[in-house]
Scaffold this active site. Structure first.
Site, PDB file in Angstrom:
ATOM      1  CG  ASN A  87      -1.711   1.266   1.393  1.00  0.00           C
ATOM      2  OD1 ASN A  87      -1.744   2.088   0.478  1.00  0.00           O
ATOM      3  ND2 ASN A  87      -2.355   1.429   2.531  1.00  0.00           N
TER       4      ASN A  87
ATOM      5  CE  LYS B  30      -0.074   3.173   4.766  1.00  0.00           C
ATOM      6  NZ  LYS B  30       0.001   3.253   6.203  1.00  0.00           N
TER       7      LYS B  30
ATOM      8  CG  HIS C 156      -5.698   1.989   5.107  1.00  0.00           C
ATOM      9  ND1 HIS C 156      -5.266   2.933   5.995  1.00  0.00           N
ATOM     10  CD2 HIS C 156      -4.715   1.067   5.003  1.00  0.00           C
ATOM     11  CE1 HIS C 156      -4.046   2.599   6.407  1.00  0.00           C
ATOM     12  NE2 HIS C 156      -3.688   1.473   5.818  1.00  0.00           N
TER      13      HIS C 156
ATOM     14  CD  GLU D   9      -2.816   5.491   6.675  1.00  0.00           C
ATOM     15  OE1 GLU D   9      -2.798   5.552   5.442  1.00  0.00           O
ATOM     16  OE2 GLU D   9      -1.918   4.933   7.346  1.00  0.00           O
TER      17      GLU D   9
ATOM     18  CD  GLU E 276      -3.366  -2.404   7.223  1.00  0.00           C
ATOM     19  OE1 GLU E 276      -2.303  -2.696   6.696  1.00  0.00           O
ATOM     20  OE2 GLU E 276      -3.929  -1.297   7.056  1.00  0.00           O
TER      21      GLU E 276
ATOM     22  N   GLY F   1       2.583   2.356  10.738  1.00  0.00           N
ATOM     23  CA  GLY F   1       3.537   3.442  10.580  1.00  0.00           C
ATOM     24  C   GLY F   1       4.234   3.831  11.869  1.00  0.00           C
TER      25      GLY F   1
ATOM     26  CB  SER G 218       5.262  -1.807  11.895  1.00  0.00           C
ATOM     27  OG  SER G 218       4.877  -0.454  12.119  1.00  0.00           O
TER      28      SER G 218
HETATM   29  P1  13P Z   1       3.111   0.389   7.632  1.00  0.00           P
HETATM   30  O1  13P Z   1       3.624  -0.911   7.044  1.00  0.00           O
HETATM   31  O2  13P Z   1       3.856   1.579   7.137  1.00  0.00           O
HETATM   32  O3  13P Z   1       2.989   0.318   9.120  1.00  0.00           O
HETATM   33  O4  13P Z   1       1.628   0.583   7.072  1.00  0.00           O
HETATM   34  C1  13P Z   1       0.751  -0.485   7.154  1.00  0.00           C
HETATM   35  C2  13P Z   1      -0.472  -0.132   6.385  1.00  0.00           C
HETATM   36  O5  13P Z   1      -1.215   0.747   6.757  1.00  0.00           O
HETATM   37  C3  13P Z   1      -0.723  -0.876   5.157  1.00  0.00           C
HETATM   38  O6  13P Z   1      -1.998  -0.616   4.688  1.00  0.00           O
END
Ligand code: 13P
Length: 256
Positions: free
Chosen positions: A13, A15, A98, A100, A170, A176, A216
């Protein structure tokens, strides 16, 4: 649980990262590194990179996904993209729900359900994200919350459509932050999700469901996470932006 009943899927992803030139460079580097993968490899990229990603991955084993989709077929939804717009381009995958989007853009379980149905009706494969906030975990409601998110997201999704759904667990506190869930924590919640599928659909559907862990996941911890019986893949943020790191995770799934 018999992992051979389902496909391992490692999805990146990206982002809101990478311009077109950077996207092209990353995919060029990634292609030879993952060409022998026995798991499915997907990169979900910003809308502006979809065309580049589709062109650069043509004839390879890398599949391309979007990071969101609207539930309406068309209309007055400024700034949104419909499932038909994506499939017409050749985009097969889409991330929905997601954390976010839930945190910053008002996504709810109900809109996640609407988007999921629209994407499935258009023939897409959905990577459906669920996961608890830190406060939920501290309050001891992780399992109930994730079960609820999963149930509402899949409301009115048929068993046939479900074969095109991947669920990504997740935990929001692990995204992150560099703070990964332990392999046992990931396993525990992925098993809960599989149980929900068994209850809402049946055991066959549950056995066939690919459930990813995300948060992560990186080149150093992927192998342990992916060794768990109910963790069938990963949804990778930061580490998907580095071809070498992403390919190590793909290999961990390949060998798992
Ligand atoms: P990270 O791997 O940067 O923690 O992000 C995970 C994520 O949100 C994947 O959709």
């Amino acid at each position: 649980m018999n992992k051979t009943l389902r496909k391992a899927v490692i999805a990146g992803n990206w982002k809101m990262n990478k311009n077109r030139k950077e996207a092209q460079a990353l995919i060029t580097e990634l292609k030879p590194l993952v060409k022998d993968a026995t798991c499915d490899v997907v990169i979900c990229v910003p809308f502006t990179n979809l065309e580049t990603a589709l062109r650069e991955t043509e004839g390879t084993n890398i599949k391309v996904g979007a990071e969101n989709v609207h539930f309406a077929a068309s209309g007055a939804y400024t700034g949104e993209i419909s499932a038909d717009m994506l499939t017409e381009m050749g985009v097969e995958y889409v991330i929905i729900g997601h954390s976010e989007r839930r945190q910053y853009f008002g996504e709810t379980d109900e809109t996640v359900n609407l988007r999921t149905k629209a994407a499935l009706e258009a023939g897409m494969t959905v990577i459906l994200c669920v996961g608890e906030m830190l406060a939920d975990r501290e309050n001891g409601i992780t399992e109930e919350l994730v079960a609820l998110q999963t149930k509402v997201a899949l409301k009115d999704v048929t068993k046939e459509q479900l074969s095109r759904v991947i669920i990504a667990y997740e935990p929001v506190w692990a995204i992150g932050t560099g703070k990964t869930a332990t392999a046992d924590q990931a396993q525990e919640v992925c098993a809960v999700i599989r149980n929900v599928i068994a209850n809402v659909y049946d055991k066959e559907a549950a056995d066939a469901m690919t459930i990813q862990y995300g948060g992560s996941m990186n080149a150093g911890n992927a192998e342990e996470l992916l060794s768990k019986p109910d963790v069938d893949g990963g949804l990778i943020g930061g580490a998907a932006l580095k071809a070498q790191d992403f390919s190590v995770i793909v290999k961990a799934a390949t060998n798992g």
